[in-house]
Motif scaffolding. Structure first.
Motif, short mmCIF file in Angstrom:
data_model
loop_
_atom_site.label_atom_id
_atom_site.label_comp_id
_atom_site.label_asym_id
_atom_site.label_seq_id
_atom_site.Cartn_x
_atom_site.Cartn_y
_atom_site.Cartn_z
N SER A 1 0.84 -1.19 0.00
CA SER A 1 0.00 0.00 0.00
C SER A 1 0.87 1.23 0.00
O SER A 1 2.07 1.18 0.30
CB SER A 1 -0.92 0.02 1.23
OG SER A 1 -0.15 0.07 2.42
N ALA A 2 0.26 2.36 -0.36
CA ALA A 2 0.96 3.65 -0.36
C ALA A 2 -0.09 4.74 -0.23
O ALA A 2 -1.25 4.57 -0.61
CB ALA A 2 1.77 3.84 -1.63
N ASN A 3 0.32 5.88 0.30
CA ASN A 3 -0.59 7.01 0.49
C ASN A 3 0.00 8.25 -0.18
O ASN A 3 0.94 8.82 0.36
CB ASN A 3 -0.81 7.28 1.98
CG ASN A 3 -1.48 6.11 2.68
OD1 ASN A 3 -2.32 5.44 2.11
ND2 ASN A 3 -1.10 5.88 3.92
N PRO A 4 -0.53 8.67 -1.32
CA PRO A 4 -1.54 7.98 -2.14
C PRO A 4 -0.93 6.77 -2.84
O PRO A 4 0.28 6.60 -2.86
CB PRO A 4 -1.97 9.04 -3.13
CG PRO A 4 -0.76 9.92 -3.28
CD PRO A 4 -0.10 9.95 -1.94
N PHE A 5 -1.80 5.93 -3.42
CA PHE A 5 -1.30 4.70 -4.04
C PHE A 5 -0.41 5.01 -5.23
O PHE A 5 -0.50 6.07 -5.86
CB PHE A 5 -2.43 3.76 -4.44
CG PHE A 5 -3.51 4.34 -5.34
CD1 PHE A 5 -3.23 4.83 -6.60
CD2 PHE A 5 -4.84 4.39 -4.92
CE1 PHE A 5 -4.22 5.33 -7.43
CE2 PHE A 5 -5.85 4.89 -5.74
CZ PHE A 5 -5.53 5.38 -7.00
N LEU A 6 0.48 4.05 -5.53
CA LEU A 6 1.27 4.13 -6.75
C LEU A 6 0.37 3.77 -7.93
O LEU A 6 -0.30 2.74 -7.92
CB LEU A 6 2.44 3.15 -6.68
CG LEU A 6 3.53 3.49 -5.65
CD1 LEU A 6 4.49 2.32 -5.49
CD2 LEU A 6 4.30 4.74 -6.07
N PRO A 7 0.29 4.63 -8.95
CA PRO A 7 -0.68 4.40 -10.04
C PRO A 7 -0.36 3.16 -10.86
O PRO A 7 0.77 2.95 -11.31
CB PRO A 7 -0.56 5.67 -10.89
CG PRO A 7 0.79 6.24 -10.56
CD PRO A 7 1.07 5.86 -9.14
N LEU A 8 -1.38 2.33 -11.05
CA LEU A 8 -1.19 1.11 -11.84
C LEU A 8 -0.88 1.41 -13.30
O LEU A 8 -0.20 0.62 -13.96
CB LEU A 8 -2.45 0.23 -11.74
CG LEU A 8 -2.70 -0.45 -10.39
CD1 LEU A 8 -3.96 -1.30 -10.46
CD2 LEU A 8 -1.51 -1.29 -9.95
N ASP A 9 -1.36 2.53 -13.80
CA ASP A 9 -1.04 2.91 -15.18
C ASP A 9 0.47 3.01 -15.35
O ASP A 9 1.04 2.54 -16.35
CB ASP A 9 -1.71 4.23 -15.51
CG ASP A 9 -1.63 4.57 -17.01
OD1 ASP A 9 -1.17 3.72 -17.80
OD2 ASP A 9 -2.03 5.68 -17.38
N GLY B 1 -8.07 -7.41 -6.93
CA GLY B 1 -8.05 -6.91 -5.56
C GLY B 1 -7.97 -5.40 -5.53
O GLY B 1 -8.60 -4.71 -6.33
N GLY B 2 -7.18 -4.86 -4.61
CA GLY B 2 -7.11 -3.42 -4.42
C GLY B 2 -8.13 -2.94 -3.42
O GLY B 2 -8.77 -3.73 -2.71
N ASN B 3 -8.30 -1.62 -3.33
CA ASN B 3 -9.25 -1.11 -2.33
C ASN B 3 -10.69 -1.09 -2.84
O ASN B 3 -11.64 -0.96 -2.06
CB ASN B 3 -8.83 0.27 -1.82
CG ASN B 3 -8.75 1.32 -2.91
OD1 ASN B 3 -9.48 1.28 -3.90
ND2 ASN B 3 -7.85 2.30 -2.74
N GLY B 4 -10.89 -1.20 -4.15
CA GLY B 4 -12.24 -1.28 -4.70
C GLY B 4 -13.08 -0.04 -4.52
O GLY B 4 -14.30 -0.09 -4.64
N THR B 5 -12.43 1.08 -4.20
CA THR B 5 -13.15 2.34 -3.96
C THR B 5 -12.46 3.47 -4.69
O THR B 5 -11.48 3.28 -5.41
CB THR B 5 -13.18 2.66 -2.45
OG1 THR B 5 -11.86 3.07 -2.04
CG2 THR B 5 -13.60 1.45 -1.63
N ASN B 6 -12.95 4.69 -4.46
CA ASN B 6 -12.29 5.87 -5.01
C ASN B 6 -11.28 6.46 -4.03
O ASN B 6 -10.73 7.53 -4.28
CB ASN B 6 -13.32 6.95 -5.37
CG ASN B 6 -14.02 6.62 -6.69
OD1 ASN B 6 -13.47 5.92 -7.54
ND2 ASN B 6 -15.24 7.11 -6.85
N ASP B 7 -11.03 5.78 -2.93
CA ASP B 7 -10.03 6.23 -1.96
C ASP B 7 -8.66 6.28 -2.64
O ASP B 7 -8.24 5.30 -3.24
CB ASP B 7 -10.00 5.26 -0.78
CG ASP B 7 -9.15 5.76 0.38
OD1 ASP B 7 -8.19 6.53 0.13
OD2 ASP B 7 -9.43 5.39 1.53
N PRO B 8 -7.96 7.40 -2.56
CA PRO B 8 -6.66 7.50 -3.24
C PRO B 8 -5.55 6.76 -2.51
O PRO B 8 -4.41 6.73 -3.01
CB PRO B 8 -6.39 9.01 -3.25
CG PRO B 8 -7.09 9.51 -2.02
CD PRO B 8 -8.32 8.68 -1.88
N ASN B 9 -5.83 6.19 -1.37
CA ASN B 9 -4.79 5.52 -0.58
C ASN B 9 -4.91 4.00 -0.68
O ASN B 9 -5.95 3.45 -1.03
CB ASN B 9 -4.89 5.95 0.88
CG ASN B 9 -4.67 7.42 1.07
OD1 ASN B 9 -3.85 8.02 0.39
ND2 ASN B 9 -5.42 8.03 1.98
#
Length: 456
Positions: free
Chosen positions: A254-262, A280-288
């Protein structure tokens, strides 16, 4: 006395030579087994119909058991010729193979016959001297958890780093009938639960050196569970992969904010690199935390399609909580199927929603993935992903790794993180054949009915 000794010597040598036959057919028939009347699905060879399969048997005993060197006569003990290690091979696939050509017939009518399954995300560094998934009881001994679900080949996903790979090879790879391969952790101390954030332990050179030393065993480099907003671990993993000319597998922490998968997929990754826990992932719009590949409208993000076109491999890695309903279900319904289906098998996942390889295959079929594609993602596609294209198929001359399944009909359910999906079909492993030897036989398909001769 001399005649008696000569007779014993001849019998011993004959017995050894019989055991050494590549065909494993003491009767002299060309095939050890014929699987008759099963629905064969072999994605590599585009076979999807009822056919027979004939195969030879390997030398009995542990597949990893080495060849036996010749032994000269000594102290009254007769000489013994060299006994080579051998693997049973696929000899013929055809309609209506003559049953008289084999020692045994396996009646597979009403069943599905596939290549042995390949699970490219497991944790099998079982032991008591370490912690978490390294040499610890949270991991699993291979043979107890593979054959009963049709799996003949696994890839350990990062339990061991370069510092202790040779111990892992001795304890697991060389001691298992299951074909065990490995993704070497970029962290030298492996998956001990304490050092995975230690960038100082991420040594591309030493990781690549170990991979090149054991090319038959190490098929990739794994980055797992790192938490922090830096690309350094990814870059070091990629460097090790480049040096050893093998793919990498990434499991973001994890990272805050996340490292972009793109950026991971379309800037960092090469063709053939593997993203595990794809649903998987957070499945939300949370940037973290960890980004997901499906947005909240149920659409696969455009950069994900771009990555697939580039050749990025999307692996399931189901695990304890790495499959979300709002990721896997809409993705499959939209036709975005995983390249490879895998379990992330360990004691923390096997008794939860994951359960087994055959259970996950059933989930993907229930959510809309065609049977042929499910089999491909469990056999031929993982063989390609790990660059072992001699595996995952039923080509003539290939090792006889075969799974036989029954697909049961009923009302079933797959509870997953964030929901539950119903289905009408569930896989059940009837038989697993590894290197030409029957290693799992649920209903005794390889045995005749009734008692054995002399009650044995």
């Amino acid at each position: 006395m001399r005649t008696k000794l000569l007779l014993i010597t001849v019998l011993v040598i004959f017995g050894i030579r019989a055991n050494a036959q590549p065909s494993g057919t003491p009767s002299g028939k060309p095939y050890a087994y014929i699987i008759k009347g099963g629905h064969v699905i072999d994605p590599k060879n585009n076979i999807n119909e009822i056919m027979d399969i004939a195969f030879t048997a390997g030398r009995r005993g542990m597949v990893a058991r080495p060849a036996m060197a010749a032994r000269p006569a000594a102290n009254g003990r007769p000489a013994r010729p060299a006994v080579p290690a051998s693997e049973g091979k696929i000899a013929l696939i055809a309609k209506n193979i003559n049953p008289d050509l084999a020692d045994k017939i396996i009646d597979a009518k009403g069943l599905y016959v596939t290549p042995g399954l390949i699970d490219i995300h497991v944790h099998f560094f079982w032991g008591h001297d370490g912690s978490y998934l390294k040499n610890a009881p949270t991991a699993l001994p291979a043979d107890g958890f593979t054959f009963r679900t049709g799996v003949t080949t696994v890839v350990d996903a990062g339990c061991t780093g370069w510092r202790d790979f040779e111990l892992y090879k001795k304890r697991t790879i060389d001691a298992s009938q299951t074909r065990v391969l490995a993704m070497l952790n970029i962290v030298g101390t492996g998956m001990d639960g304490a050092g995975e954030n230690n960038i100082d332990e991420m040594d591309p050179q030493k990781t690549a050196e170990m991979a090149k030393k054991y090319p038959n065993d190490i098929v990739g480099v794994k980055l797992a569970h790192f938490s922090g907003r830096t690309w350094v671990p990814t870059d070091r993993t990629l460097e090790a992969g480049r040096l050893a000319n093998i793919p990498i597998m990434v499991d973001f922490g994890s990272a805050n904010p996340f490292l972009p998968l793109d950026s991971l997929f379309n800037v960092k990754f090469r063709k053939g690199d593997i993203y595990t826990h794809a649903f998987g992932g957070n499945g939300t719009n949370d940037p973290n935390g960890r980004e997901s590949i499906v947005d909240l409208n149920g659409k696969v993000k455009p950069f994900v399609h771009k990555a697939r076109e580039k050749g990025v491999i999307f692996d399931v890695g189901f695990g304890g909580a790495s499959y979300l309903y709002n990721q896997g279900v809409p993705a499959v319904k939209a036709g975005f199927y995983p390249n490879t289906i895998s379990t992330d098998l360990h004691t923390g996942s096997m008794n939860g929603p994951m359960k087994s390889m055959e259970n996950i295959m059933g989930l993907f079929m229930a959510t809309g993935m065609p049977l042929k594609e499910v089999i491909a993602a469990s056999t031929w596609h993982p063989a390609q992903a790990i660059k072992r294209e001699e595996l995952g198929n039923l080509s003539q001359g290939s090792v006889a790794d075969i799974a036989i399944f029954r697909i049961n009909k009923g009302d079933y359910g797959w509870p997953v993180r964030g929901g539950k999906f119903p289905g009408k079909e569930r896989f059940q492993t009837e038989m697993t054949i590894r290197a030409g030897n029957v290693v799992y036989d649920l209903d005794g398909l390889s045995q005749p009915a009734g008692p054995s001769p002399a009650g044995r």
